[in-house]
Design a protein around this motif. Structure first.
Motif, PDB file in Angstrom:
ATOM      1  N   ALA A 103     -63.091  45.916 -38.561  1.00  0.00           N
ATOM      2  CA  ALA A 103     -63.620  44.583 -38.225  1.00  0.00           C
ATOM      3  C   ALA A 103     -63.530  44.334 -36.721  1.00  0.00           C
ATOM      4  O   ALA A 103     -64.454  43.773 -36.122  1.00  0.00           O
ATOM      5  CB  ALA A 103     -62.859  43.502 -38.989  1.00  0.00           C
ATOM      6  N   LEU A 104     -62.446  44.773 -36.106  1.00  0.00           N
ATOM      7  CA  LEU A 104     -62.303  44.626 -34.653  1.00  0.00           C
ATOM      8  C   LEU A 104     -63.356  45.465 -33.926  1.00  0.00           C
ATOM      9  O   LEU A 104     -63.917  45.034 -32.912  1.00  0.00           O
ATOM     10  CB  LEU A 104     -60.898  45.033 -34.209  1.00  0.00           C
ATOM     11  CG  LEU A 104     -59.770  44.092 -34.645  1.00  0.00           C
ATOM     12  CD1 LEU A 104     -58.411  44.701 -34.306  1.00  0.00           C
ATOM     13  CD2 LEU A 104     -59.929  42.725 -34.009  1.00  0.00           C
ATOM     14  N   GLY A 105     -63.635  46.669 -34.428  1.00  0.00           N
ATOM     15  CA  GLY A 105     -64.658  47.520 -33.825  1.00  0.00           C
ATOM     16  C   GLY A 105     -66.027  46.869 -33.880  1.00  0.00           C
ATOM     17  O   GLY A 105     -66.774  46.867 -32.885  1.00  0.00           O
ATOM     18  N   ARG A 106     -66.363  46.296 -35.035  1.00  0.00           N
ATOM     19  CA  ARG A 106     -67.664  45.625 -35.162  1.00  0.00           C
ATOM     20  C   ARG A 106     -67.746  44.418 -34.224  1.00  0.00           C
ATOM     21  O   ARG A 106     -68.766  44.187 -33.575  1.00  0.00           O
ATOM     22  CB  ARG A 106     -67.899  45.210 -36.615  1.00  0.00           C
ATOM     23  CG  ARG A 106     -68.169  46.393 -37.544  1.00  0.00           C
ATOM     24  CD  ARG A 106     -68.616  45.939 -38.920  1.00  0.00           C
ATOM     25  NE  ARG A 106     -67.570  45.239 -39.646  1.00  0.00           N
ATOM     26  CZ  ARG A 106     -66.732  45.803 -40.513  1.00  0.00           C
ATOM     27  NH1 ARG A 106     -66.827  47.087 -40.770  1.00  0.00           N
ATOM     28  NH2 ARG A 106     -65.817  45.081 -41.127  1.00  0.00           N
ATOM     29  N   PRO A 114     -72.159  48.757 -27.771  1.00  0.00           N
ATOM     30  CA  PRO A 114     -71.533  49.937 -28.381  1.00  0.00           C
ATOM     31  C   PRO A 114     -70.822  50.867 -27.395  1.00  0.00           C
ATOM     32  O   PRO A 114     -69.739  51.366 -27.676  1.00  0.00           O
ATOM     33  CB  PRO A 114     -72.684  50.646 -29.088  1.00  0.00           C
ATOM     34  CG  PRO A 114     -73.934  50.012 -28.606  1.00  0.00           C
ATOM     35  CD  PRO A 114     -73.589  48.699 -28.015  1.00  0.00           C
ATOM     36  N   THR A 115     -71.392  51.097 -26.227  1.00  0.00           N
ATOM     37  CA  THR A 115     -70.797  52.047 -25.293  1.00  0.00           C
ATOM     38  C   THR A 115     -69.470  51.539 -24.748  1.00  0.00           C
ATOM     39  O   THR A 115     -68.464  52.254 -24.774  1.00  0.00           O
ATOM     40  CB  THR A 115     -71.768  52.337 -24.118  1.00  0.00           C
ATOM     41  OG1 THR A 115     -73.005  52.780 -24.669  1.00  0.00           O
ATOM     42  CG2 THR A 115     -71.205  53.373 -23.184  1.00  0.00           C
ATOM     43  N   LYS A 116     -69.458  50.309 -24.274  1.00  0.00           N
ATOM     44  CA  LYS A 116     -68.223  49.748 -23.730  1.00  0.00           C
ATOM     45  C   LYS A 116     -67.180  49.555 -24.827  1.00  0.00           C
ATOM     46  O   LYS A 116     -65.992  49.799 -24.616  1.00  0.00           O
ATOM     47  CB  LYS A 116     -68.497  48.424 -23.023  1.00  0.00           C
ATOM     48  CG  LYS A 116     -67.284  47.918 -22.262  1.00  0.00           C
ATOM     49  CD  LYS A 116     -67.621  46.805 -21.323  1.00  0.00           C
ATOM     50  CE  LYS A 116     -66.359  46.407 -20.567  1.00  0.00           C
ATOM     51  NZ  LYS A 116     -66.585  45.306 -19.653  1.00  0.00           N
ATOM     52  N   ALA A 117     -67.610  49.113 -26.015  1.00  0.00           N
ATOM     53  CA  ALA A 117     -66.671  48.928 -27.126  1.00  0.00           C
ATOM     54  C   ALA A 117     -66.000  50.249 -27.478  1.00  0.00           C
ATOM     55  O   ALA A 117     -64.799  50.297 -27.751  1.00  0.00           O
ATOM     56  CB  ALA A 117     -67.393  48.361 -28.335  1.00  0.00           C
ATOM     57  N   GLN A 118     -66.752  51.348 -27.472  1.00  0.00           N
ATOM     58  CA  GLN A 118     -66.183  52.659 -27.802  1.00  0.00           C
ATOM     59  C   GLN A 118     -65.143  53.092 -26.766  1.00  0.00           C
ATOM     60  O   GLN A 118     -64.174  53.775 -27.098  1.00  0.00           O
ATOM     61  CB  GLN A 118     -67.298  53.711 -27.897  1.00  0.00           C
ATOM     62  CG  GLN A 118     -66.828  55.059 -28.384  1.00  0.00           C
ATOM     63  CD  GLN A 118     -66.240  54.992 -29.792  1.00  0.00           C
ATOM     64  OE1 GLN A 118     -66.768  54.319 -30.662  1.00  0.00           O
ATOM     65  NE2 GLN A 118     -65.131  55.668 -30.008  1.00  0.00           N
ATOM     66  N   SER A 119     -65.291  52.652 -25.541  1.00  0.00           N
ATOM     67  CA  SER A 119     -64.341  53.052 -24.498  1.00  0.00           C
ATOM     68  C   SER A 119     -62.943  52.474 -24.731  1.00  0.00           C
ATOM     69  O   SER A 119     -61.978  52.956 -24.147  1.00  0.00           O
ATOM     70  CB  SER A 119     -64.862  52.628 -23.119  1.00  0.00           C
ATOM     71  OG  SER A 119     -64.786  51.214 -22.963  1.00  0.00           O
ATOM     72  N   TYR A 120     -62.833  51.469 -25.567  1.00  0.00           N
ATOM     73  CA  TYR A 120     -61.537  50.851 -25.851  1.00  0.00           C
ATOM     74  C   TYR A 120     -60.832  51.493 -27.054  1.00  0.00           C
ATOM     75  O   TYR A 120     -59.750  51.059 -27.435  1.00  0.00           O
ATOM     76  CB  TYR A 120     -61.707  49.356 -26.127  1.00  0.00           C
ATOM     77  CG  TYR A 120     -62.115  48.553 -24.919  1.00  0.00           C
ATOM     78  CD1 TYR A 120     -61.218  48.320 -23.871  1.00  0.00           C
ATOM     79  CD2 TYR A 120     -63.389  48.023 -24.816  1.00  0.00           C
ATOM     80  CE1 TYR A 120     -61.593  47.576 -22.775  1.00  0.00           C
ATOM     81  CE2 TYR A 120     -63.769  47.273 -23.714  1.00  0.00           C
ATOM     82  CZ  TYR A 120     -62.863  47.060 -22.698  1.00  0.00           C
ATOM     83  OH  TYR A 120     -63.229  46.325 -21.608  1.00  0.00           O
ATOM     84  N   ALA A 121     -61.443  52.489 -27.661  1.00  0.00           N
ATOM     85  CA  ALA A 121     -60.874  53.100 -28.878  1.00  0.00           C
ATOM     86  C   ALA A 121     -59.449  53.595 -28.629  1.00  0.00           C
ATOM     87  O   ALA A 121     -59.143  54.171 -27.587  1.00  0.00           O
ATOM     88  CB  ALA A 121     -61.759  54.246 -29.349  1.00  0.00           C
ATOM     89  N   VAL A 133     -67.096  50.549 -34.700  1.00  0.00           N
ATOM     90  CA  VAL A 133     -68.027  50.563 -33.572  1.00  0.00           C
ATOM     91  C   VAL A 133     -69.287  51.332 -33.977  1.00  0.00           C
ATOM     92  O   VAL A 133     -70.409  50.881 -33.756  1.00  0.00           O
ATOM     93  CB  VAL A 133     -67.369  51.195 -32.324  1.00  0.00           C
ATOM     94  CG1 VAL A 133     -68.412  51.434 -31.244  1.00  0.00           C
ATOM     95  CG2 VAL A 133     -66.258  50.298 -31.794  1.00  0.00           C
ATOM     96  N   ALA A 134     -69.089  52.502 -34.593  1.00  0.00           N
ATOM     97  CA  ALA A 134     -70.229  53.339 -34.962  1.00  0.00           C
ATOM     98  C   ALA A 134     -71.115  52.664 -35.993  1.00  0.00           C
ATOM     99  O   ALA A 134     -72.341  52.840 -35.972  1.00  0.00           O
ATOM    100  CB  ALA A 134     -69.723  54.682 -35.490  1.00  0.00           C
ATOM    101  N   SER A 135     -70.540  51.902 -36.887  1.00  0.00           N
ATOM    102  CA  SER A 135     -71.345  51.250 -37.929  1.00  0.00           C
ATOM    103  C   SER A 135     -72.269  50.189 -37.347  1.00  0.00           C
ATOM    104  O   SER A 135     -73.275  49.844 -37.960  1.00  0.00           O
ATOM    105  CB  SER A 135     -70.449  50.641 -39.000  1.00  0.00           C
ATOM    106  OG  SER A 135     -69.815  49.462 -38.525  1.00  0.00           O
ATOM    107  N   MET A 136     -71.934  49.668 -36.197  1.00  0.00           N
ATOM    108  CA  MET A 136     -72.760  48.634 -35.563  1.00  0.00           C
ATOM    109  C   MET A 136     -73.728  49.222 -34.545  1.00  0.00           C
ATOM    110  O   MET A 136     -74.672  48.575 -34.147  1.00  0.00           O
ATOM    111  CB  MET A 136     -71.875  47.594 -34.870  1.00  0.00           C
ATOM    112  CG  MET A 136     -71.012  46.786 -35.801  1.00  0.00           C
ATOM    113  SD  MET A 136     -71.966  45.705 -36.857  1.00  0.00           S
ATOM    114  CE  MET A 136     -72.517  44.487 -35.682  1.00  0.00           C
TER     115      MET A 136
END
Length: 137
Positions: A103-106, A114-121, A133-136
């Motif tokens: 839920a936090l990823g979405r 998506p790109t910036k969100a993935q950088s926080y993984a 993140v990938a689902s969105m």
């Protein structure tokens, strides 16, 4: 004779609708199955007042709190750190960690793209954040 008939017709035209409305209103309020007692009305409106609210599950409270932090501009990496701290402190939350991280990823994708969100993984709850993140994306 036509003058008298017109006068009677006009009188009926004015009085008849009033009589019909009043008699219809009285008929509706006087139906035998209607309980018009004040105690019944008060009971119906007061029934739900004494029912206590159901407590929310801990995982729902935590998810909403972390999503709120994220929506208020908190860095997703920091929010994931808070999730890890909570799971470490309350092991009963571990089974819900993956769902909360997804839920936090979405939510991060909605806030940052998506790109910036993935950088926080972070490796919190396996790869659930990245999955969200990938689902969105």
């Amino acid at each position: 004779m036509t003058h008298t008939a017109r006068r009677i017709g006009r009188s009926l035209a004015l009085v008849l609708p009033v009589v019909l409305v009043l008699s219809g209103t009285l008929a509706v309020t006087m139906v035998p199955w209607a309980d018009n007692s004040p105690s019944q009305v008060l009971t119906a409106s007061a029934e739900d007042v004494s029912v206590p609210a159901k407590p929310r599950a801990a995982q729902d409270v935590l998810r909403d709190k972390l999503l709120s932090e994220l929506q208020q501009g908190e860095n997703p990496g920091v929010v994931l750190g808070h999730l890890q701290e909570q799971v470490n402190g309350r092991p009963s939350l571990a089974e819900h960690c993956m769902g909360i991280a997804r839920a936090l990823g979405r939510a991060a994708v909605e806030a940052y793209g998506p790109t910036k969100a993935q950088s926080y993984a972070r490796p919190v709850c396996d790869t659930s954040y990245a999955s969200g993140v990938a689902s969105m994306g």
